[in-house]
Design a protein around this motif. Structure first.
Motif, short mmCIF file in Angstrom:
data_model
loop_
_atom_site.label_atom_id
_atom_site.label_comp_id
_atom_site.label_asym_id
_atom_site.label_seq_id
_atom_site.Cartn_x
_atom_site.Cartn_y
_atom_site.Cartn_z
N ASN B 202 -18.23 18.36 26.47
CA ASN B 202 -19.33 17.33 26.32
C ASN B 202 -19.55 16.63 27.37
OD1 ASN B 202 -20.65 18.10 23.91
ND2 ASN B 202 -19.17 17.00 22.50
N ASP B 226 -12.41 5.72 23.00
CA ASP B 226 -11.65 4.73 22.83
C ASP B 226 -10.27 5.12 22.93
OD1 ASP B 226 -11.20 2.74 19.90
OD2 ASP B 226 -11.64 2.38 21.82
N ASP B 255 -13.99 -2.98 24.00
CA ASP B 255 -14.59 -2.17 22.89
C ASP B 255 -13.37 -2.07 21.86
OD1 ASP B 255 -16.25 -0.81 21.51
OD2 ASP B 255 -16.08 0.79 22.74
N ALA C 39 -22.81 2.77 23.22
CA ALA C 39 -22.03 1.64 22.69
C ALA C 39 -22.35 0.37 23.55
CB ALA C 39 -20.77 2.22 22.62
N TYR C 136 -19.57 -1.57 18.66
CA TYR C 136 -18.01 -0.88 18.90
C TYR C 136 -17.90 0.43 18.76
CZ TYR C 136 -16.51 -5.81 18.45
OH TYR C 136 -16.40 -7.20 18.59
N SER C 137 -17.88 1.15 19.86
CA SER C 137 -17.46 2.50 19.43
C SER C 137 -16.13 2.97 18.89
CB SER C 137 -17.61 3.40 20.88
OG SER C 137 -16.45 3.17 21.64
N GLY C 138 -15.29 1.75 18.92
CA GLY C 138 -14.04 2.09 18.32
C GLY C 138 -13.91 2.14 16.73
N ARG C 139 -15.30 1.60 16.19
CA ARG C 139 -15.11 1.94 14.69
C ARG C 139 -15.86 3.22 14.32
NH1 ARG C 139 -17.08 -3.86 13.46
NH2 ARG C 139 -15.49 -5.08 14.06
N GLU C 142 -12.97 9.24 15.26
CA GLU C 142 -12.68 10.22 16.19
C GLU C 142 -13.38 11.23 16.46
OE1 GLU C 142 -8.83 10.94 18.59
OE2 GLU C 142 -8.26 9.21 17.50
N PRO C 143 -13.35 12.30 15.26
CA PRO C 143 -14.00 13.41 15.25
C PRO C 143 -15.54 13.45 15.61
CG PRO C 143 -12.91 13.30 13.18
CD PRO C 143 -12.86 11.76 13.91
N GLN C 145 -16.64 10.77 17.80
CA GLN C 145 -16.57 10.56 19.29
C GLN C 145 -16.32 11.77 19.99
OE1 GLN C 145 -14.33 7.50 20.82
NE2 GLN C 145 -14.17 6.21 18.93
N SER C 146 -15.52 12.82 19.51
CA SER C 146 -15.30 13.81 20.35
C SER C 146 -16.42 14.73 20.38
CB SER C 146 -13.88 14.48 19.58
OG SER C 146 -14.35 15.73 19.49
N ARG C 147 -17.37 14.69 19.28
CA ARG C 147 -18.73 15.37 19.53
C ARG C 147 -19.62 14.87 20.55
NH1 ARG C 147 -15.98 16.59 14.84
NH2 ARG C 147 -16.37 18.64 14.05
N CYS C 148 -19.47 13.62 21.11
CA CYS C 148 -20.46 12.85 21.69
C CYS C 148 -20.20 12.53 22.95
CB CYS C 148 -20.64 11.61 20.95
SG CYS C 148 -21.47 11.86 19.21
N ALA C 149 -21.33 12.61 23.71
CA ALA C 149 -21.18 11.96 25.40
C ALA C 149 -21.08 10.40 25.13
CB ALA C 149 -22.19 12.47 26.18
N PRO C 150 -20.36 9.55 25.50
CA PRO C 150 -20.20 8.29 25.40
C PRO C 150 -20.96 7.64 26.56
CG PRO C 150 -18.04 9.07 26.21
CD PRO C 150 -18.97 10.19 26.29
N PHE C 151 -21.81 6.53 26.20
CA PHE C 151 -22.47 5.85 27.03
C PHE C 151 -22.12 4.21 26.91
CE2 PHE C 151 -24.52 9.69 27.21
CZ PHE C 151 -24.99 10.12 28.49
N ARG C 152 -21.52 3.74 27.74
CA ARG C 152 -21.29 2.33 27.52
C ARG C 152 -22.29 1.25 28.25
NH1 ARG C 152 -17.70 0.62 24.92
NH2 ARG C 152 -16.54 2.82 25.23
#
Lengths: 319, 407, 319, 319, 319
Positions: B202, B226, B255, C39, C136-139, C142-143, C145-152
């Motif tokens: 990804n 995280d 975060d 996030a 908060y992306s921490g909430r 994880e499964p 999160q692992s499927r998404c591209a994170p943008f902060r």
């Protein structure tokens, strides 16, 4: 358990709390019972009296007319309310038109929950009578107290406990030596249930019960963990003290307030300057309050342990 | 092409699934047993962290063996009835056209107590009667809810592939997409993925799609999932920052969930704050923070959480001299680990407490304090009394073992 | 609404979060979008970015290809298993074969609902892409999160906000004084949406916008006044501090707990030893809690000032 | 109800909040009204102003074009939404094309409910205008604030209240003595509605209204008595101070917390060094909280008196 | 229950609260009753007066025209509203065209609920009259107060209570000794209902009622014992004072807060310098709060005794 085996079944079998038993007998005679509060130290016969009362009132099938709830087992007042509702909705058949509901550890309920309880008590007063059991009646809110007949259970006289233990020992064929008996009574601390438990545990070794056996089994049952934890902290090893604490909370499943209570009794036996005992007792008082307010028992108790570390250091410095 | 690369480059056969050779071998062996009749364990429980290829492996396997894959996952209802409808019949027979069937219960962590009432129990039932192979997938197989289920399953662990394996995969994708990627850039992506292959792909797509070149500079900015480094950085700023506002800002800008942050601080304090007086002061601040956590929960007024944050950050920071004994690494909160490890034990203890309570008219808490310690001694001393008491209290075998100290 | 009126419509119009915008533009170019997590703190352009992305991808009629689920919509596990699944299942018409689903405040979804989401995201990935918006992306589990591209997303630089506000004010013909502008930016706390809203409210009074107007329309005290009151108390002048407090309560029409919130924010700006700041926070926290419990507001706030006076005395003593 | 009987009917009859009234009159003239927030303490004419505005806008039959809702009264935002929907669906007949909807206690709505309200406001903005009434405008969410014209109501000057009360008393034939009038105004605390209510209650006893009657009907002690008790304590006569306290508690049937509130107000009028005021105020704060927690009223209040005794002693010593 | 058996049935039978009874009789004569607030301490005849009023108004079948609700009992105002609606909908038959609704513990309603009640009162004012019963009228909101005629019930004179108790004792054939009577009246604290309840409980033991019996059934220590303990401590004998305390706590099973309350009353009767009374009262206040928070009773009370020891020493030194 011998505590159950030798629990009196009817008021006539109860030899202690004479005055209370007499009043309860008069209720049975009148076929009428007010709401009651049974208050007093642990192991003085509160639950027994309530069960005996129900037995004498309804006869052998009394369980059908009786419900036992333990406030600290039930999560939230809603459970209590719902349970009571279902239970109290139907009338009792027979000449006693109400059921009996025993609410144990009622002093563990929050005052909000008690307010709700009060309303429930009023609503179902025709079909159900409540017996609230508590260590401290002072923690029961005033509106409930004023609706209940108060009964104060007191510590049993030592001779009674001694007789009881001797009786059980004989009946169970336990060889009980005099010094063993004395040790059992001392360690029981006036709590009959605990005293019988000690007897049974000591007896389970199969050996004649002397003082040494008694101390040994109680020692095993009361792991020295709390004391050890305190000493570890006093010696300055916070991390290990914390690990021990964690074990008590998680592995032994002890409640934070119980651990605190044990710490409190141990403080007096510690070999530290009086001045520090006083200080620590004060901090224990504060921690007691915080356990109620806080959300994480371990953090609250380890903050106390950190104080022990500090105390230990100052004592070593000759403070 | 509009396909996400995770789909585009999804392995078609088991051999394409990267890493986990042993696990793949185990799966193949188990499936082969079925051709010789119903094996001892009728179900396989594959477990491992997200994104290591568990589901992909099963799909590839079905493809390899030309089996019909029937699957249910967390986006489906999984009540007892739903499970029955889904797997009741298909676990008994093959398909109409003679194809073999493979049943997959994916994401069983997502079976909830409320919306999926009775689901887990029903799955156990299905497994016990199954005549076709069944595979279950979970992240955490040691969740106490699965304790019964586990007994009927063969466990297979999927581990995180190594960095080298991931880099290799990323390189392959880049070359197929016509992207010239610097090895350092791919290394950053792989490192950040921490073994999560899917997230690595990804990330790669998010960073490289539409480009013909991927440099180290391109990847440096990408938001982190995280991960530990983040929290280490926050911890360092809270414990060692020169000003209170610095400590406070560290928490506010991070975060990180405040409850988790408190656990991290609590875990690490004694390894950094060595002076007893300061230790006591710092712990006092955490206790105070916790009081406000409790108050906020009790009153449902979350504005009180600001004091929670204040005390765990600024309060901690102001309470010690910040002279550390030297470089000390940060540790993962061990309380969290102990809690999840001892969860089963604690539940057992409570259940025993409740059973004793029912007989002895006391609460479970009191039983834990007043009766269980004695019971343990009796159980170790006297087998005869033990049997009698166990029967009388209605304790099961596990409970007796627990009390006798055999477990 | 000015927030809507001045919201960028396309990625080209977005001036902040430059690197993120660039990545999003490349998605548009490739006509392909991965699942994303946006996030960051509120008002930093997360929703705007998602809408601009959709706009640039589908053109003016982009709403047809888009579904937004807000926090105020029901988003329990059942909705995810039904509504979301149905939306994700059907194909979009046009050259982009997938739809976009924006899940606002995704970190407030229960973990059950999130669990139910993970496979839907994957299975229907050909027909739908998810953009999860979170503080908060921490909430987010994880499964997922692992499927998404994170943008902060990060707070906008103050100069950007200032420019934006000045631009809008000019465009709308608002007379905006320098101290008013500063107050607006301060109250906005880095949240652009909020900042624009405050400008609009202040502007609606029809008067030139100065600091006083700004604080008055949002129902807050001027921080200067709050700080002054605190310093007066710390300097030992109890009566005047109390007068200032009453003035704040009456003049600005503040609730006790609100003023307490402002007192709290000012503590860290006081010029007193750091150690004392924490102590003062303790005093404020206790007062805040007592007010919540229903204590008398006037009594508790006076007591708060009294404690400030005492703290001030000790600070001067060098305590 | 006298509050209703003497409520102004039109903006012209309103004598207070001059600036606000002028702005509202300009709306009437323009036959157009924006959404508004009326914020300010209770009894300062917010509802009256809204009703007068409607009256002046639509004429005598204004009730048909007006709807009053109490936000905290109706169960949840759904009621608001449904009611508004039905009410706002039909256009107003006449030259004003919108209806007016008054939402009382809008600051008591949860922020979720306010979010929903915001959407409702937007949807029906053509056919309905909202007047939100709130004590604290700071508790209205920004997106609503920025859609509304803000109006801040302030406490009425004491002379206005005095005149009003005198006028009503005369009109109703109440014999109102000077000390009674003072007591009424003091207890009203600047809230006109409350002040009129107290007058009516006191009048209903049928006796001439003096201070004693006023304090008695509202269930408060005469401040004179409270001050006397405090001075007795300061003079070192603890026993008599305590007797006075018991008298207040038992004879007047006052609640401990009410007496405490009165003690608090009196402290500032005492002629004692400021240093001692600070100390005493702190203790009053502590006592207030303890009473709230359910402590014994008599014990806690006597402990407070004990502090007064101590203060008196030190003051005499020149402390 | 004797409280019911000996409750006056008609206003003519009421011997106390003379002025109030006269006003109520005039209502009966006029066949009209306004809404009323009956305020005053518990056990002063508020409910009795309301029932007598109804009885005299409607005659023997008065229950049909009367409804009693407990405000704090019913869940929220909705129940009140619904019940009142049903009850008030039908007119009373006979010459009194309204029904009477007694709302007990009205001061325990939240102010929101009271607001709703106010509206209900207004709506049904033709068919129903409300009698609100409250301990503290100050906790009833003004809009209700101004709609109601206020009645303030005061504590009964001790001679009245004494006569009443003697009358009941004679009637019920209870052997009541003088010291028993005194103890009953003291413990009743001016609350007639409570006083009668204590008499009945004491009588239920079947023994002649002396002070000892009375203190024992209500779970209080004989004041003699408490005083003895205090004097022992003042004389410097801490160990024996502490033993007496333990006896009270454990043997008699008294609650710590009760003992503290008794210590508090006894302090004022002690022959020690006022200065020391003041100090001790302060400490009692602190102890009271700690006990309430759940601190260990023995620890807290022995700390208090230690203070007595200290006081005694200083007094002997001429302090």
């Amino acid at each position: 358990m011998w505590t159950e085996k030798y629990r009196p079944r009817s008021l006539d079998e109860m030899v202690d709390q004479e005055e209370i038993v007499n009043r309860l007998k008069s209720f049975v005679k009148a076929r009428n019972v007010p709401h009651c509060i049974f208050a007093g130290p642990p192991g003085t016969g509160k639950t027994t009296a309530a069960l005996c009362l129900a037995h004498d009132l309804y006869g052998p099938g009394y369980q059908e007319h009786l419900m036992e709830l333990n406030a600290s087992d039930e999560r939230g007042i809603n459970v209590v309310r719902e349970t009571v509702k279902t239970f109290a909705r139907t009338r009792s058949i027979g000449d006693v038109p109400f059921k009996i509901l025993i609410l144990d550890e009622a002093d563990n309920m929050t005052s909000d929950a008690q307010q709700a309880l009060r309303r429930t008590m009023e609503r179902y007063t025709e079909t159900a009578r409540f017996i609230l059991i508590a260590n401290y009646s002072g923690r029961i809110i005033e509106p409930i107290q004023s609706r209940c007949a108060p009964f104060r259970f007191t510590y049993l006289p030592e001779e009674h406990i001694r007789k009881r233990i001797e009786y059980i020992a004989e009946n169970e064929g336990v060889v009980l030596l005099e010094d063993g008996l004395k040790a059992i009574i001392e360690l029981g601390g006036g709590d009959l249930r605990r005293t019988i438990n000690i007897l049974q545990t000591a007896a389970s070794t199969g050996k004649p019960v002397d003082a040494e056996t008694v101390y040994s089994v109680v020692g095993k049952a009361n792991p020295k963990d709390v004391r050890e934890m305190m000493i570890t902290a006093l010696n300055g090893d916070f991390i290990n003290a914390r690990n021990k604490l964690r074990e008590l909370l998680l592995k032994y499943g002890l409640a934070g307030s119980d651990i605190l209570g044990q710490i409190h009794s141990e403080v007096f036996r510690l070999n530290i300057p009086e001045r520090w005992k006083v200080k620590i007792i004060e901090i224990i008082g504060e921690t007691d309050y915080r356990l109620l307010q806080g959300s994480n028992e371990e953090i609250q108790l380890s903050a106390l342990l950190a104080k022990f570390v500090e105390a230990g250091e100052e004592i070593r410095k000759g403070g | 092409m509009h396909l996400p690369w995770t789909l585009k480059y999804k392995p078609k056969t088991l051999s394409e699934v990267i890493g986990n050779e042993k696990a793949k071998e185990k799966i193949l062996q188990w499936i082969k047993e079925w051709s010789r009749g119903v094996p001892e364990k009728r179900a396989l429980l594959i477990y491992g962290p997200p994104g290591v290829g568990k589901t992909v492996a099963v799909e590839a396997l079905a493809n390899d063996l030309n089996m019909e894959l029937v699957q249910s996952n967390a986006s489906d209802y999984r009540t007892a009835e739903a499970i029955q409808r889904f797997a009741g019949r298909s676990s008994q027979y093959g398909t109409l056209f003679g194809r073999k069937r493979l049943i997959l219960f994916d994401e069983i962590d997502g079976i909830t107590g409320s919306a999926d009432r009775g689901g887990l129990r029903e799955i156990t039932k299905v497994i016990r009667r199954a005549r076709t192979p069944i595979i279950l997938i979970a992240n955490d197989p040691y969740d106490p809810r699965f304790s019964t289920l586990r007994k009927f399953c063969e466990l297979v662990e999927f581990k995180k592939p190594t960095m080298t394996q991931i880099i290799k995969l990323l390189t392959r994708i880049c070359s197929l997409e016509g992207i010239r990627a610097e090895r350092d850039a791919l290394k950053v992506i792989a490192e950040r993925a921490e073994g999560d292959v899917r997230s690595a792909i990804n990330d790669l797509q998010a960073l490289a799609q539409g480009k013909d070149k991927l440099t180290f500079e391109d990847v440096a900015w990408l938001g982190r999932r995280d991960r530990k480094e983040v929290i280490f950085n926050v911890l360092r700023r809270i414990l060692y920052s020169r000003s209170l506002t610095g400590a406070l800002r560290a928490a506010n800008e991070a975060d990180v969930d405040p409850d988790m942050l408190l656990e991290w601080i609590y875990e690490n304090i004694p390894y950094h704050v060595k002076n007893p007086k300061e230790l006591a002061a710092v712990m006092e601040m955490l206790a105070l923070a916790d009081v406000y956590r409790g108050r906020a929960t009790a009153s449902q007024d979350w504005s009180l959480m600001r004091y929670y944050i204040d005390f765990m950050t600024a309060g901690v920071s102001a309470s010690w001299s910040k002279k550390s004994p030297g470089w000390t690494p940060f540790k993962f909160p061990s309380r969290i680990m102990t809690m999840s490890k001892s969860k089963e034990e604690r539940e057992m203890l409570r259940e025993i407490g409740l059973r004793i309570g029912r007989r002895c008219h006391i609460s479970a808490d009191k039983a834990a304090k007043d009766v269980i310690p004695f019971l343990k001694v009796i159980f170790q001393n006297n087998p005869e009394m033990k049997d009698g008491l166990a029967r009388w209290f209605g304790l099961n075998e596990d409970m007796v073992k627990f009390l006798s100290g055999e477990k």
